[in-house]
Every structure is written in structure tokens, then in C-alpha cells.
Design a protein around this motif. Structure first.
Motif, PDB file in Angstrom:
ATOM      1  N   ASN A 630     -78.700  61.853  15.385  1.00 23.49           N
ATOM      2  CA  ASN A 630     -78.096  61.446  14.509  1.00 23.49           C
ATOM      3  C   ASN A 630     -78.998  61.298  13.202  1.00 23.49           C
ATOM      4  OD1 ASN A 630     -76.672  59.984  12.333  1.00 23.49           O
ATOM      5  ND2 ASN A 630     -76.093  58.174  13.355  1.00 23.49           N
ATOM      6  N   PRO A 631     -79.379  62.367  12.383  1.00 22.31           N
ATOM      7  CA  PRO A 631     -80.330  62.639  11.430  1.00 22.31           C
ATOM      8  C   PRO A 631     -80.211  61.483  10.589  1.00 22.31           C
ATOM      9  CG  PRO A 631     -79.498  64.634  11.768  1.00 22.31           C
ATOM     10  CD  PRO A 631     -78.419  63.795  12.582  1.00 22.31           C
ATOM     11  N   GLN A 632     -79.060  61.063   9.824  1.00 22.16           N
ATOM     12  CA  GLN A 632     -79.032  60.077   8.885  1.00 22.16           C
ATOM     13  C   GLN A 632     -79.581  58.762   9.475  1.00 22.16           C
ATOM     14  OE1 GLN A 632     -76.551  62.460   9.347  1.00 22.16           O
ATOM     15  NE2 GLN A 632     -77.310  63.415   7.900  1.00 22.16           N
ATOM     16  N   GLU A 633     -79.516  58.594  10.593  1.00 25.33           N
ATOM     17  CA  GLU A 633     -79.999  57.271  11.244  1.00 25.33           C
ATOM     18  C   GLU A 633     -81.540  57.067  10.886  1.00 25.33           C
ATOM     19  OE1 GLU A 633     -78.417  56.127  15.109  1.00 25.33           O
ATOM     20  OE2 GLU A 633     -80.226  54.553  15.395  1.00 25.33           O
ATOM     21  N   LEU A 634     -82.335  58.197  10.989  1.00 27.48           N
ATOM     22  CA  LEU A 634     -83.770  58.012  10.699  1.00 27.48           C
ATOM     23  C   LEU A 634     -84.016  58.500   9.409  1.00 27.48           C
ATOM     24  CD1 LEU A 634     -85.311  59.468  13.961  1.00 27.48           C
ATOM     25  CD2 LEU A 634     -85.312  57.188  13.247  1.00 27.48           C
TER      26      LEU A 634
ATOM     27  N   GLY B 103     -99.438  57.564  -0.916  1.00 30.25           N
ATOM     28  CA  GLY B 103     -98.513  58.998  -0.894  1.00 30.25           C
ATOM     29  C   GLY B 103     -98.564  59.652   0.525  1.00 30.25           C
ATOM     30  N   THR B 104     -99.810  59.450   1.124  1.00 26.87           N
ATOM     31  CA  THR B 104     -99.870  60.161   2.279  1.00 26.87           C
ATOM     32  C   THR B 104     -98.962  59.240   3.522  1.00 26.87           C
ATOM     33  OG1 THR B 104    -102.281  60.452   1.734  1.00 26.87           O
ATOM     34  CG2 THR B 104    -101.765  60.785   4.076  1.00 26.87           C
ATOM     35  N   PHE B 105     -99.216  58.170   3.253  1.00 29.41           N
ATOM     36  CA  PHE B 105     -98.353  56.971   4.117  1.00 29.41           C
ATOM     37  C   PHE B 105     -96.969  57.537   4.074  1.00 29.41           C
ATOM     38  CE2 PHE B 105     -95.833  53.452   5.470  1.00 29.41           C
ATOM     39  CZ  PHE B 105     -96.530  53.086   6.420  1.00 29.41           C
ATOM     40  N   LYS B 106     -96.401  57.662   2.848  1.00 27.17           N
ATOM     41  CA  LYS B 106     -94.952  57.992   2.879  1.00 27.17           C
ATOM     42  C   LYS B 106     -94.721  59.216   3.297  1.00 27.17           C
ATOM     43  CE  LYS B 106     -93.005  54.647  -0.091  1.00 27.17           C
ATOM     44  NZ  LYS B 106     -93.679  54.148  -1.230  1.00 27.17           N
ATOM     45  N   GLY B 107     -95.543  60.162   3.205  1.00 29.20           N
ATOM     46  CA  GLY B 107     -95.255  61.568   3.667  1.00 29.20           C
ATOM     47  C   GLY B 107     -95.605  61.899   5.268  1.00 29.20           C
ATOM     48  N   LYS B 108     -96.632  61.224   5.576  1.00 26.12           N
ATOM     49  CA  LYS B 108     -97.009  61.264   7.092  1.00 26.12           C
ATOM     50  C   LYS B 108     -96.517  60.158   8.083  1.00 26.12           C
ATOM     51  CE  LYS B 108     -99.630  64.633   5.882  1.00 26.12           C
ATOM     52  NZ  LYS B 108     -99.047  65.986   5.848  1.00 26.12           N
ATOM     53  N   CYS B 112     -91.711  57.327  10.885  1.00 28.35           N
ATOM     54  CA  CYS B 112     -91.468  56.697  11.938  1.00 28.35           C
ATOM     55  C   CYS B 112     -91.709  55.175  12.050  1.00 28.35           C
ATOM     56  CB  CYS B 112     -92.581  56.877  13.216  1.00 28.35           C
ATOM     57  SG  CYS B 112     -92.325  58.751  13.835  1.00 28.35           S
ATOM     58  N   HIS B 113     -92.493  54.879  10.833  1.00 25.95           N
ATOM     59  CA  HIS B 113     -92.902  53.540  10.704  1.00 25.95           C
ATOM     60  C   HIS B 113     -92.129  52.828   9.777  1.00 25.95           C
ATOM     61  CE1 HIS B 113     -96.110  53.328  14.010  1.00 25.95           C
ATOM     62  NE2 HIS B 113     -96.467  54.698  13.445  1.00 25.95           N
ATOM     63  N   GLY B 114     -91.352  53.547   9.127  1.00 27.76           N
ATOM     64  CA  GLY B 114     -90.338  52.915   7.853  1.00 27.76           C
ATOM     65  C   GLY B 114     -91.314  53.020   6.670  1.00 27.76           C
ATOM     66  N   ALA B 115     -90.308  53.052   5.601  1.00 26.46           N
ATOM     67  CA  ALA B 115     -90.981  53.295   4.309  1.00 26.46           C
ATOM     68  C   ALA B 115     -92.082  52.173   3.890  1.00 26.46           C
ATOM     69  CB  ALA B 115     -89.993  53.347   3.174  1.00 26.46           C
ATOM     70  N   ASN B 116     -91.995  50.922   4.236  1.00 24.29           N
ATOM     71  CA  ASN B 116     -92.854  49.919   4.019  1.00 24.29           C
ATOM     72  C   ASN B 116     -93.501  49.462   5.343  1.00 24.29           C
ATOM     73  OD1 ASN B 116     -92.038  49.725   1.144  1.00 24.29           O
ATOM     74  ND2 ASN B 116     -89.793  48.968   2.030  1.00 24.29           N
ATOM     75  N   GLY B 117     -93.477  50.192   6.319  1.00 26.38           N
ATOM     76  CA  GLY B 117     -94.083  49.926   7.534  1.00 26.38           C
ATOM     77  C   GLY B 117     -93.460  48.855   8.254  1.00 26.38           C
ATOM     78  N   GLU B 118     -92.117  48.705   8.132  1.00 24.08           N
ATOM     79  CA  GLU B 118     -91.277  47.476   8.838  1.00 24.08           C
ATOM     80  C   GLU B 118     -91.053  48.358  10.328  1.00 24.08           C
ATOM     81  OE1 GLU B 118     -90.225  49.319   6.433  1.00 24.08           O
ATOM     82  OE2 GLU B 118     -88.327  50.389   6.909  1.00 24.08           O
ATOM     83  N   GLY B 119     -91.181  49.404  10.511  1.00 27.23           N
ATOM     84  CA  GLY B 119     -91.007  50.004  11.841  1.00 27.23           C
ATOM     85  C   GLY B 119     -89.794  50.831  11.886  1.00 27.23           C
ATOM     86  N   LEU B 120     -89.334  51.846  12.685  1.00 25.85           N
ATOM     87  CA  LEU B 120     -88.487  52.504  12.874  1.00 25.85           C
ATOM     88  C   LEU B 120     -88.263  53.044  14.426  1.00 25.85           C
ATOM     89  CD1 LEU B 120     -86.011  53.425  11.223  1.00 25.85           C
ATOM     90  CD2 LEU B 120     -87.114  55.200  10.433  1.00 25.85           C
TER      91      LEU B 120
END
Lengths: 734, 208
Positions: A630-634, B103-108, B112-120
Motif C-alpha cells: 500500500n504505497p499511499q500508507e507510507l 533537506g538531506t533528512f527530508k530526502g533520505k 522511514c522516520h516520518g517527515a518530522n522524525g515522528e517515526g513510520l
């Protein structure tokens, strides 16, 4: 005097097929355009996802719609230009039904994921063989047979273009599709990496040249003067632009590979010859538009001429834009963006579409021997179609330039302004929706044509009248008339000979010698091809070896085949160009030596999603599996289809062995994997499934397709950063 | 369009005819010849300049120069960043450095860690819990060498060494923001980062 009747039944068949396949091609195009604006429209099914339908759309548009249109044009005009019925009615019908069979085979196999993954050459090997047989054995023999039994001594310019098309398409098709079968509907091309890329775009560009340009110029040269009832503007321009076009076009392919790992000299040749193509292409436009001198007032009232004028105008625009896009620094911005998509649609919808529509409206009264059902409807089609094209191309040009600029933008701190790829995708959504509207209008126009065809057909006479024509057979003892004498003839005969050469009287003689004419055309095409192909294959330094690059493991190869099946290459490139912004976004630029085991190459031509050349190791297995499910989830705002079936479908471990053997036959050093590929694949799959379980929640995935695909993705681009193998001779492991 | 109705009287109508189609023999326009010839001749200076100039003007020459200029501009002020607690903590307090790292954080990292570091998929970087680090040097090691079993890539292989230090500082700076993420706390609560003064850039030209 001999009596003969033209075969119009075959033209009616090809014309009907053109209209029906046209509607299908535009419909699939509309569907995939909608998918890009809203991924929900991938419908969650493997066979309706973008990666599989996009090849169906391009193949239907090129080979079904434009192809049948070309055949209709050739069968109608060749008979009249040769004052002869087609060589063989049987061959005509074999050609028609054979070609429709090929299209049906394409429509079945492409959505099912059987593909060679080379653009516009996706069809698998059995269908490729059928294409060669139908094209050369049925169409070619029938066409040249007609030339040989003709009753018109000289060949008109339309026929020159048909000759060049038939010969060159056959050569391109055969050489680009050379491959080794690895199953009934699976094969690997004999070329790898840089060489495969080169062959593919030699083919791809010349498919545009000799399938979508030269036959349509032939069409124009016959149907435009007929419809306008005006003489062609310039015979000598026909000669010059025909030969320059045929000779120069074939060099231009490498402009599709600027800034890639293709050697730079090839890229330079591709660019320079593309720039040279500008005027030869415009020769056709000039001859088209200026033929209308003295007939412009009729354009206002005749939908046929309206279609032709706009069609030729789009031809002129596209063939100016083509050389422009082939300039390296322009291409640096445009490549991989929607600019290319806008460019090809200006050509395909404007030139191929409108020339076809114009021809069909002109043919309908003649083929059905009654008046066109509604001229008003035809004019409506013209306006709706024109607005449709504009609403398609203008937003997509804007999208392409937006994308190109966003990808390369840096902020004041020296970081990419839009480091997350999806930010650039989000910008395009309004433009993608406008394209959906434009595409809908173009499709509506085609439906109006279909209605007009059906209604005209219903008014046909009970029995078609078969007009009997008469003409004398060609006398075998023909002697060319003496050229007009000038002062030079009696005084300086050698100077007069030179003058005659410059005036092109030799060409007039060639025009009555179809075999010689065909041979010279073939030579023009082959010489140009060999000049580029031979060095690409023979110069070792074109592909510097990288010691750490090894073949894909059996499981990774299986994963690569899934990548191919799903058509991932339609949205993801695997080629990082040597440019600052690319290196910052994706990592070290790609090198020729990295692709030596890539049968076929997967560099792609479009970045609807990010480049994947170095995606290996950048994400966890867990991330990949979740993302595919599910690409949109990530990734919020992602337009990638869901690939959740990959989590359910089983890997065919037994097929892996056959495929590894086929690769080994191509010279890929597979070592022990040649005998126990399946076991090796199972072991690696178990390993990855274990790692996946440690990373996240997925369990019992070790036999699922997603594991093979993850294995492949995790391998991509990593070979150059690993330590040198201790035993460099051993292949098959990573 | 009526004004376009000039009749081509000067043109010669050739005496052949095909299915009723006849042909004029109008001369090709002069501009056509000129541009065609120009586009052919263009080949020579182009090849000379881009393939044989003494300074080097190929795609790769241009790219190397562009990269050299870029890194000079980007890292000139930072200098060589050492992967120690003092530098990392100091950098995390420097707003300009953090802007550079964002910028590097946002790109790399954000995928996996979320746009603000909140985790994913990856752990939350804004809480007090860490899976594979007990110190700020550990945090650097995780970024540099990766944690293969957890799917954390080894960024040391892909980024400039100073950039890895910079990103570590950015990751460290996220701690304590306590943003709610999709996953609960992972790993153990560890001691706060040591205190160090803000990292000062060497004086000199600005980063850009």
C-alpha cells in the motif's frame, strides 16, 4: 490494353480496423491518464495496473491504430499509383487477418504481464516471429509484387516512402528483437546493458521514423493532392527531402540516451544528426502546406483538408521540437519528464491521428460508394479533436518543465529544494486532470468518426460497383527519353552530363527501377546503422569493466522478471545521470560496467516515480513490502498502484532454473547456479523472509513473489560499493 | 485566407501524372538550403569543442567541475566535521547547520522516520527511547554503519563523511520534541545527550 479492377474490399477492412482500434487505443490512453491523476483507477488488479496497460496503450496506438491506417493508405494508393490490383488477394487477406491476430495477441499478453520490457517492442518472441512473417512474407511480398506487375512506369513519391518504411521496419524489428527464449512467453535479449539500450533506441527512434513518419508522408503525398485537387508543390524537394530523411533519421536514436552510460561519442552523433533532420523533415511539411496554394478557400469548407492542414502543422512543430529536444543541454532538463510525453502526443494525436482522420473522411464516400453521412459531424470531430489535442499537450508541456526544474532546484543551503520526490508529483496533479479532459475530447471525436463510418456504411449500395480500368502493360523495351539539348550538349558533352546529374535526371531513371530503388534505400539505412552499431559493439573501452559487478542471484533474477512483468520500467528509471542534482538525490551516477548482466536493460525513459538505480540498501525489507502492499500508507500523495497481489502470489521456483540456464547461454557467468538455481533461490528467499520478520510484522513470506522483488531491489546499484570478491571467477552469488 | 490565393505561374508543371496527381517543380526555398547546410556544418565546431578542447568539455569534465564547486561551497564553512559528541551536540544547537541538514533528512530519512522524525516504519526520533544507541556516538555509528537486521542503511557508504555527522546532529536535535507517531516507544530510555557549546562556523565565505 489490359483490364483490371482495384481491390477496395481490403481497404475497407483496414479502414474499419483503424477506427475500431483507434477508439480502443484512445480509451486505454484515457484510462492510464486517469490512473496518473488518481491511482484508485488502477482498480487493484494486476492486469489493469498502469505498468501493464501503458504498453498496451502505446502498442495499440502505434501498431493497431496507426498501423492499420498505414495499411489502408498503402492498399488504396499503391493500386492506383501502379495501375494494378494488389499482387495477391490471398496475401492481402493473410496480411489483414494476421495483423489483427497479432493485435489480439498483444491485447491478451501485455495485461497478463508477458513482456520483453523494451518500449514499443514489448511483445514476446512468438508474436515477434508472427510480426516478421506478416510484415515481410505477406505485406512485403504483396507490396513489392504489385510494384513489379505495375502498369505505371515511374514510381510516385508516395511509393518511395512506402518502400523505405517496409524495408526499414523489417530490419529494425528483426535486429532489436533477437533473443533467447526461456519459456513459451519469456525471453532474454541477446544484448545487455549499454548495447541493449543502444539497439532499443536505434529501434525505438526509427519506429517513430519509419512507422509513424515515412508511411504517413507517403499517405500525405497521395491523399493531400487528391483531396485538394492541386499539383504537388515541388518534385525536386520530394527527392531531396526523401533521401536526406531516410539517410539521416537512422543515426538519431542515441539522443534518447543523452547523459546515460552510453559512450559520449554516440550521444554526440545522435544529437548532431537529429539537428540535421530539421530541414529534411520540414521539406515534407513545406511540400504539404504549399501544395494547398490556391486551394486555401476550400480548407474553410472541407473537413478533410482541415484535418490535413492541422496534421501537417503538428508534423512541422514536432519535427522542430525533436531536434530541439535532442540538444544535450535541453535534453538534460526534458529527459525523464512529461515534456517527452507532450512531444510524442503532439506528433501522435496531431500528425498521425489527424492525417488518418482526414484520409478516412476522404475515403468513406469512395469506399462505400455513397455520400459521407454527415459532413457537419466530421467538422465537429475536427474542432473537438483539435481542442482535445491542445488541452492534452499544453498542460503536459507545463508539467514536464515544472518537473524538470523542480528536480534540479537547490535551496540557499546547498540542499535540494524538493528532496522528497513526491513533492514534485503533487505539483502535477492539476495538469494531469486537464489532460484527462483533453484525452476525453479526443476520444469523443474518434467516436463521432465511428458513428459517421457506421452510418455511411449503412447507406452503401446493395452491390458495390466494380469499375473496370484499362491500361497498357509496360513495354519491356522502354528507353528513357533523351534529355532536352542545351548549348552544352553539342559543345561540351561532359559538362552537360554533369549538369544532368545535378538536375537529378538519374533519379527519374531510378523511379522506374523499383528493385534498384529499394536496394539504394536499404543501403542508405544500413550504412548509417552500421556506422553506429559496429563501434558500439566492438570498442571495448565503451564499457569499462567493474570487478565487483556480478550476475544477479537466481532469486534476484526472478525478482527482476517480476519487475519486468509489472512494467515497473514504465515509471521508474535505473540510470542516474552525471548531474549534480541527480547525484545528490540518487547517489553516484550510473556507469556502463554496472549493466553488463542486464538482459534486457531497464534504464527506463520516464520518471513518474523516482530513479531506482541505487535503491538497494536504502530502505528496509519491511519498508519495501509495506510500500508495495500500500504505497499511499507510507508515501502520502504517491500515485503508485498497489501491488498487494505480490504478497499472495507464489514464486515459481522451478522456472528459475530454466531462466538461469537461458542467461548462462547468453554468456552470463552463473557458475554452480546453472544446476541448482532453484535451491539457491529458496535459500536466499528464506534468509530474506527471516530478516523481514525481524524488521517488522510480516511472517511466512519466504515463497511469495514480493520476496524475490525485494531481493532484486535491495541488490540494485550496490555492486560498486562492496569489497572486491575474493574469488572473482565465481558467479551466481552476491 | 483568400489573399493566399496567389497562383504559382512561374512554376513548371512536370509532364508526368499519377492517378491524376501532377507535380510542380518549384525550387526548394533558399532558407531551406541555408539552414540544412548550417545544420550539417554545425557538426564540426561542435565536435571540436565538446570532444577535443584542451581544457576538457565533455559531460564528465563538466560534471566533475560542477561537483567540485558544489562541495567547496557547501562544506567550506563547515570544514571537516569530526564524529565526536562535542561536534554533534554543538552542531545540533546551530540553526544554520540544522537548516542545511533538513533537506538531506527530508530526502533520505523521512521516508522511514516520518517527515518530522515522528517515526513510520523506522522508530520515532523525537522521544527518549533508542533501540540501538546508548550515547550520541552510538547514534552516529547507527547512521554511519547502519543496523542491517533492522533495515537501517549504512549512510557512510552513500554520503560525504561530514554530511553523516551533520545528519546525526539533526537526528539528535529531534529528541525531546515528543511528537506522536504510529509506533509506541521502542528500545530503552537513555541518558540525555551531554552538554556542549554551540558549534561555531569558521569565519569566511558563507555557505552559498
Amino acid at each position: 490494353m489490359e483490364e483490371f479492377v482495384y481491390d477496395d474490399a481490403i481497404v475497407r477492412k483496414f479502414m474499419l480496423a483503424t477506427v475500431i482500434w483507434g477508439v480502443v487505443a484512445f480509451l486505454v490512453g484515457l484510462l492510464i491518464a486517469t490512473q496518473l491523476a488518481s491511482p484508485f483507477h488502477n482498480l487493484g488488479l494486476p492486469w489493469t495496473s498502469f505498468g501493464r496497460l501503458r504498453p498496451l496503450h502505446t502498442n495499440a496506438a502505434i501498431f493497431a491504430f496507426a498501423g492499420n491506417a498505414v495499411f489502408a493508405a498503402v492498399y488504396y494508393s499503391t493500386q492506383r499509383l501502379c495501375k494494378a490490383r494488389m499482387f495477391s488477394d490471398t496475401l492481402s487477406n493473410l496480411h489483414f487477418w494476421g495483423w489483427q491476430g497479432i493485435i489480439l495477441a498483444a491485447a491478451l499478453t501485455l495485461p497478463l504481464g508477458f513482456t520483453q520490457a523494451k518500449e514499443y517492442a514489448e511483445l514476446e518472441w512468438p508474436i515477434d516471429i508472427a510480426i516478421a512473417v506478416v510484415w515481410v512474407g505477406f505485406f512485403g511480398v504483396n507490396f513489392f509484387g504489385t510494384l513489379l506487375k505495375r502498369r505505371e512506369r515511374h514510381l510516385y513519391v508516395a511509393l518511395w516512402f512506402y518502400i523505405a518504411s517496409i524495408v526499414t521496419v523489417a530490419i529494425l524489428h528483426v535486429f532489436n528483437n533477437l533473443s533467447i527464449p526461456a519459456g513459451m512467453l519469456k525471453s532474454y535479449p541477446i544484448y545487455a546493458g549499454v548495447q541493449d539500450a543502444f539497439m532499443q533506441w536505434w529501434y525505438g527512434h526509427n519506429a517513430v521514423a519509419f512507422f509513424l513518419t515515412t508511411p504517413f508522408l507517403g499517405l500525405m503525398y497521395y491523399f493531400l493532392p487528391k483531396a485538394a485537387n492541386r499539383p504537388v508543390y515541388s518534385y525536386r524537394l520530394s527527392i531531396v527531402h526523401f533521401w536526406s530523411l531516410v539517410f539521416i533519421y537512422i543515426w538519431a536514436g542515441p539522443h534518447h540516451l543523452h547523459y546515460t552510460a552510453l559512450p559520449e561519442w554516440a550521444s554526440t552523433l545522435g544529437m548532431l544528426f537529429s539537428v540535421m533532420l530539421w530541414m529534411p523533415s520540414w521539406g515534407g511539411m513545406i511540400n504539404g502546406l504549399l501544395t494547398l496554394r490556391g486551394a486555401w478557400q476550400r480548407v474553410a469548407e472541407d473537413p478533410v483538408l482541415k484535418f490535413f492542414v492541422v496534421g501537417i502543422t503538428f508534423y512541422g512543430m514536432s519535427t522542430f521540437e525533436g531536434p530541439l529536444l535532442s540538444i544535450k543541454s535541453v535534453n538534460a532538463l526534458s529527459h525523464y519528464t512529461d515534456w517527452t510525453i507532450a512531444h510524442v502526443h503532439a506528433g501522435a494525436l496531431g500528425w498521425n491521428g489527424f492525417m488518418t482522420f482526414g484520409m478516412i473522411y476522404w475515403l468513406l464516400p469512395k469506399l462505400f460508394q455513397t455520400e459521407l453521412w454527415s459532413k457537419k459531424l466530421a467538422t465537429t470531430h475536427f474542432w473537438i479533436g483539435t481542442i482535445g489535442i491542445l488541452l492534452y499537450v499544453i498542460p503536459i508541456y507545463a508539467a514536464g518543465i515544472t518537473q524538470g526544474l523542480m528536480w534540479r532546484a537547490f535551496d540557499a543551503t546547498g540542499s535540494l529544494s524538493y528532496p522528497d520526490f513526491v513533492e514534485t508529483t503533487a505539483q502535477l496533479m492539476p495538469m494531469y486532470w486537464i489532460r484527462v479532459v483533453g484525452g476525453t475530447l479526443f476520444l469523443v471525436g474518434a467516436v463521432l468518426l465511428l458513428i459517421n463510418v457506421i452510418m455511411t456504411w449503412r447507406n452503401r449500395p446493395e452491390q458495390y460497383e466494380e469499375v473496370v480500368h484499362t491500361a497498357p502493360a509496360l513495354s519491356p523495351t522502354y528507353v528513357d527519353p533523351d534529355p532536352p539539348a542545351t548549348v552544352l550538349t553539342s559543345n561540351i558533352p561532359s559538362a552537360r552530363k554533369g549538369e544532368l546529374f545535378l538536375e537529378g535526371s538519374w533519379h527519374r531513371r531510378w523511379e522506374r527501377l523499383p528493385i534498384k530503388f529499394t536496394i539504394w534505400t536499404t543501403i542508405a539505412v544500413l550504412v548509417a546503422s552500421l556506422f553506429e552499431i559496429i563501434p558500439t559493439f566492438l570498442i571495448k573501452s565503451n564499457v569499462p569493466t567493474i570487478a565487483t559487478v556480478e550476475p544477479y542471484t537466481p532469486l534476484e533474477l526472478a525478482g527482476r522478471d517480476i519487475y519486468i512483468e509489472e512494467g515497473c520500467y514504465n515509471c521508474h528509471s535505473q540510470m542516474i545521470r552525471p548531474m549534480l542534482a541527480e547525484q545528490e538525490r540518487y547517489g553516484q551516477y550510473s556507469m556502463a560496467g554496472e549493466f553488463v548482466y542486464d538482459h534486457p536493460f531497464q534504464w527506463g525513459s520516464r520518471r513518474i516515480g523516482p530513479d531506482l538505480a541505487r535503491v538497494g540498501g536504502k530502505y528496509s525489507h519491511d519498508w519495501h513490502v509495506l510500500h508495495l502492499e500500500n504505497p499511499q500508507e507510507l508515501v502520502e500523495g504517491s500515485i503508485m498502484p498497489k501491488y498487494d497481489w505480490l504478497l499472495d502470489d507464489e514464486i515459481d521456483f522451478d522456472a528459475i532454473q530454466t531462466r538461469v540456464r537461458a542467461m548462462a547461454m547468453l554468456g552470463v557467468p552463473y557458475g554452480e547456479a546453472v544446476n541448482n538455481a532453484s535451491e539457491m533461490a529458496r535459500a536466499q528467499a528464506e534468509q530474506i523472509a527471516r530478516e523481514l520478520e525481524e524488521q517488522g510484522g510480516y511472517t511466512d513470506m519466504d515463497t511469495k513473489k514480493v520476496i524475490a522483488l525485494v531481493a532484486y531491489l535491495q541488490r540494485l546499484g550496490t555492486d560498486i560499493s562492496k569489497p572486491l570478491p575474493e574469488d572473482a571467477g565465481e558467479g551466481g552469488g552476491s | 485566407m483568400d489573399q493566399n490565393q496567389t497562383s504559382p505561374t512561374q512554376a513548371e508543371l512536370l509532364d508526368h501524372e499519377y492517378d491524376g496527381i501532377r507535380e510542380f517543380d518549384n525550387p526548394t526555398p533558399g532558407w531551406w538550403h541555408l539552414i540544412f547546410l548550417g545544420s550539417i556544418l554545425f557538426m564540426f565546431p561542435y565536435i571540436l569543442v565538446f570532444h577535443f578542447s584542451p581544457g576538457g568539455c565533455s559531460i564528465y569534465d563538466q560534471f566533475d567541475k560542477e561537483m567540485a564547486d558544489f562541495y567547496r561551497a557547501k562544506f567550506a564553512r563547515l570544514g571537516t566535521l569530526e564524529p565526536n559528541a562535542e561536534t554533534i551536540v554543538g552542531l545540533s544547537k546551530n540553526p544554520e547547520a540544522m537548516l542545511m541538514a533538513e533537506g538531506t533528512f527530508k530526502g533520505k530519512c523521512a521516508s522511514c522516520h516520518g517527515a518530522n522524525g515522528e517515526g513510520l516504519v523506522g522508530p520515532n526520533l523525537t522521544d527518549q527511547f533508542y533501540k540501538n544507541a546508548t550515547s550520541i556516538e552510538d547514534l552516529y555509528r547507527v547512521l554511519d554503519e547502519g543496523v542491517i537486521s533492522a533495515g537501517m542503511p549504512a549512510w557512510g557508504r552513500q554520503l560525504h563523511p561530514s554530511e553523516v555527522v551533520l545528519i546525526t546532529a539533526y537526528a539528535a536535535s529531534l529528541r525531546g520534541k515528543e511528537l506522536p507517531g504510529p509506533k509506541g516507544p521502542e528500545g530503552d530510555q537513555i541518558a540525555p545527550w551531554p552538554d556542549h557549546p554551540m558549534f561555531e562556523f569558521e569565519s569566511g565565505e558563507s555557505a552559498q
